[in-house]
Design a protein around this motif. Structure first.
Motif, mmCIF file in Angstrom:
data_model
loop_
_atom_site.group_PDB
_atom_site.id
_atom_site.type_symbol
_atom_site.label_atom_id
_atom_site.label_comp_id
_atom_site.label_asym_id
_atom_site.label_seq_id
_atom_site.Cartn_x
_atom_site.Cartn_y
_atom_site.Cartn_z
ATOM 1 N N ALA A 59 -32.198 -27.492 -5.837
ATOM 2 C CA ALA A 59 -33.021 -28.567 -5.272
ATOM 3 C C ALA A 59 -33.719 -28.043 -4.024
ATOM 4 N N ALA A 60 -34.479 -28.904 -3.382
ATOM 5 C CA ALA A 60 -35.112 -28.576 -2.105
ATOM 6 C C ALA A 60 -35.318 -29.860 -1.331
ATOM 7 N N GLY A 61 -35.238 -29.759 -0.012
ATOM 8 C CA GLY A 61 -35.400 -30.944 0.811
ATOM 9 C C GLY A 61 -35.437 -30.605 2.281
ATOM 10 N N VAL A 62 -35.019 -31.556 3.099
ATOM 11 C CA VAL A 62 -35.085 -31.417 4.551
ATOM 12 C C VAL A 62 -33.715 -31.747 5.137
ATOM 13 N N VAL A 63 -33.259 -30.905 6.054
ATOM 14 C CA VAL A 63 -31.991 -31.153 6.729
ATOM 15 C C VAL A 63 -32.149 -32.382 7.626
ATOM 16 N N ILE A 64 -31.310 -33.395 7.405
ATOM 17 C CA ILE A 64 -31.370 -34.582 8.263
ATOM 18 C C ILE A 64 -30.193 -34.634 9.232
ATOM 19 N N ARG A 65 -29.179 -33.787 8.994
ATOM 20 C CA ARG A 65 -28.084 -33.665 9.952
ATOM 21 C C ARG A 65 -27.510 -32.256 9.838
ATOM 22 N N ALA A 66 -27.589 -31.512 10.913
ATOM 23 C CA ALA A 66 -27.068 -30.143 10.903
ATOM 24 C C ALA A 66 -25.545 -30.156 10.806
ATOM 25 N N ALA A 67 -24.973 -29.030 10.369
ATOM 26 C CA ALA A 67 -23.521 -28.907 10.300
ATOM 27 C C ALA A 67 -22.919 -29.095 11.696
ATOM 28 N N ALA A 68 -21.828 -29.846 11.772
ATOM 29 C CA ALA A 68 -21.219 -30.167 13.055
ATOM 30 C C ALA A 68 -20.694 -28.942 13.785
ATOM 31 N N ASP A 69 -20.356 -27.885 13.039
ATOM 32 C CA ASP A 69 -19.817 -26.682 13.684
ATOM 33 C C ASP A 69 -20.901 -25.777 14.252
ATOM 34 N N GLY A 70 -22.171 -26.196 14.141
ATOM 35 C CA GLY A 70 -23.280 -25.424 14.703
ATOM 36 C C GLY A 70 -23.830 -24.358 13.788
ATOM 37 N N SER A 71 -23.249 -24.192 12.614
ATOM 38 C CA SER A 71 -23.749 -23.187 11.679
ATOM 39 C C SER A 71 -24.945 -23.743 10.911
ATOM 40 N N GLY A 72 -25.776 -22.842 10.427
ATOM 41 C CA GLY A 72 -26.872 -23.252 9.566
ATOM 42 C C GLY A 72 -28.076 -23.793 10.298
ATOM 43 N N PRO A 73 -29.073 -24.254 9.535
ATOM 44 C CA PRO A 73 -30.348 -24.691 10.130
ATOM 45 C C PRO A 73 -30.236 -26.039 10.822
ATOM 46 N N PRO A 74 -31.094 -26.265 11.835
ATOM 47 C CA PRO A 74 -31.082 -27.546 12.554
ATOM 48 C C PRO A 74 -31.748 -28.649 11.745
ATOM 49 N N ALA A 75 -31.568 -29.880 12.199
ATOM 50 C CA ALA A 75 -32.229 -31.024 11.570
ATOM 51 C C ALA A 75 -33.743 -30.813 11.579
ATOM 52 N N GLY A 76 -34.373 -31.221 10.508
ATOM 53 C CA GLY A 76 -35.813 -31.089 10.372
ATOM 54 C C GLY A 76 -36.254 -29.850 9.620
ATOM 55 N N THR A 77 -35.315 -28.941 9.330
ATOM 56 C CA THR A 77 -35.648 -27.701 8.627
ATOM 57 C C THR A 77 -35.844 -27.962 7.137
ATOM 58 N N ARG A 78 -36.930 -27.414 6.589
ATOM 59 C CA ARG A 78 -37.139 -27.478 5.137
ATOM 60 C C ARG A 78 -36.277 -26.399 4.482
ATOM 61 N N VAL A 79 -35.532 -26.779 3.439
ATOM 62 C CA VAL A 79 -34.587 -25.838 2.848
ATOM 63 C C VAL A 79 -34.628 -25.884 1.328
ATOM 64 N N ALA A 80 -34.290 -24.737 0.714
ATOM 65 C CA ALA A 80 -34.014 -24.646 -0.713
ATOM 66 C C ALA A 80 -32.507 -24.642 -0.891
ATOM 67 N N VAL A 81 -32.040 -25.387 -1.870
ATOM 68 C CA VAL A 81 -30.622 -25.456 -2.210
ATOM 69 C C VAL A 81 -30.433 -24.690 -3.512
ATOM 70 N N GLY A 82 -29.552 -23.695 -3.511
ATOM 71 C CA GLY A 82 -29.397 -22.867 -4.699
ATOM 72 C C GLY A 82 -27.963 -22.730 -5.143
ATOM 73 N N MET A 83 -27.712 -23.020 -6.430
ATOM 74 C CA MET A 83 -26.393 -22.887 -7.046
ATOM 75 C C MET A 83 -25.326 -23.663 -6.273
#
Length: 302
Positions: A59-83
């Motif tokens: 799938a693909a979409g937009v991050v609306i809440r970043a991971a609480a541990d600080g890892s990964g992209p911030p909110a608002g980032t366009r992302v591809a979801v794979g496997m």
């Protein structure tokens, strides 16, 4: 929220249902899904998943809440979801290791086409140098096949695309195939690498066209047929040949990033043969099973 869930009855393989919103763990981001990418395997072999489970992996979409541990992209980032599991829903909780950031200038829908279809050939083709090698891609008109043709050509291979009928050959030369065939009868050369998505009798035919030291990588079995080798067929002298299976389900974030980078540079295109509304998923599945769509099906989540 709405989602596509597994349906084992006649109304399947998927149906819409209202499900609970996901609750991300500390190392998961919450993604609002805008597009989903359909894959033949996950729909044709639906009995491998429990009824009622949110289905889909790409799938693909937009991050609306970043991971609480600080890892990964911030909110608002366009992302591809794979496997990633349970991807065909309005919102998905995903570990950052299964996300790739979609660069500016790359259509977000193209990110939904990657996942299984893009990462699979990338992982296989990276296993050896392809410069000036002969590579055969079977089932080349499908999503995996069209990505494989492009990636092998980018790596410097001489690419032969094999399709089931002449009408499935459209556009493959533009993607990098030097030759497009509908069968292997009478072919005079041998291949250093075969990326096979079809299975069945075609594997035995490809084996007879495999060069010394060559490998057939089995990444699919869309034919649903058995492969049989005549007595003595697997015996031979010279540098060993091999048949390799594929089942790499490790996180895809690194490969998604690489593929999206190639797209941003104009070196790779997403082979989307059908783009539509996810409310029309039944029609899309029927078109997929009928082999009416060249490349990938991407549906917009509306």
């Amino acid at each position: 929220m709405r989602a596509l869930v597994v349906e084992h009855g006649e109304a399947g393989p998927v149906r819409f249902a209202d499900v609970e919103d996901p609750v991300p763990s500390g190392d998961e981001a919450l993604v609002e899904i805008r597009h989903i990418g359909l894959n033949f395997g996950e729909l044709n072999y639906i009995d491998q998943w429990p009824a009622g489970a949110v289905h889909g992996h790409d799938a693909a979409g937009v991050v609306i809440r970043a991971a609480a541990d600080g890892s990964g992209p911030p909110a608002g980032t366009r992302v591809a979801v794979g496997m990633a599991p349970h991807a065909w829903a309005e919102r998905v909780a995903v570990r950052p290791a299964s996300l790739g950031t979609v660069p500016e200038g790359v259509d977000l829908a193209a990110g939904a086409a990657l996942g299984i279809a893009g990462v699979t050939p990338l992982r296989v083709l990276r296993r050896r140098s392809l410069l000036a090698r002969d590579v055969l891609v079977t089932g080349a008109s499908g999503g995996v096949g069209r990505f494989a043709v492009q990636l092998a050509a980018l790596a410097g291979a001489r690419v032969t695309a094999l399709v089931g009928s002449p009408d499935r050959a459209a556009g493959l030369r533009d993607l990098g195939a030097g030759e497009v065939l509908t069968d292997l009868a009478g072919i005079g050369r041998r291949f250093d690498l075969v990326l096979d998505t079809v299975g069945g009798p075609l594997v035995e035919q490809a084996w007879r066209s495999l060069a010394e030291g060559g490998t057939i990588h089995l990444v699919g079995y869309s034919s649903g047929q058995a492969t049989t080798f005549p007595p003595g067929e697997l015996f031979g002298f010279g540098e060993p040949r091999a048949i390799a299976t594929y089942g790499d389900m490790t996180p895809t974030g690194g490969e998604l990033t690489d593929l999206l980078g190639l797209m941003a540079a104009g070196k790779l295109s997403a082979p989307i043969g059908l783009r539509g509304d996810w409310r029309d998923v039944g029609d899309a599945v029927r078109a997929l099973f009928a082999r009416k769509v060249p490349g990938k099906i991407v549906l917009d989540v509306l």
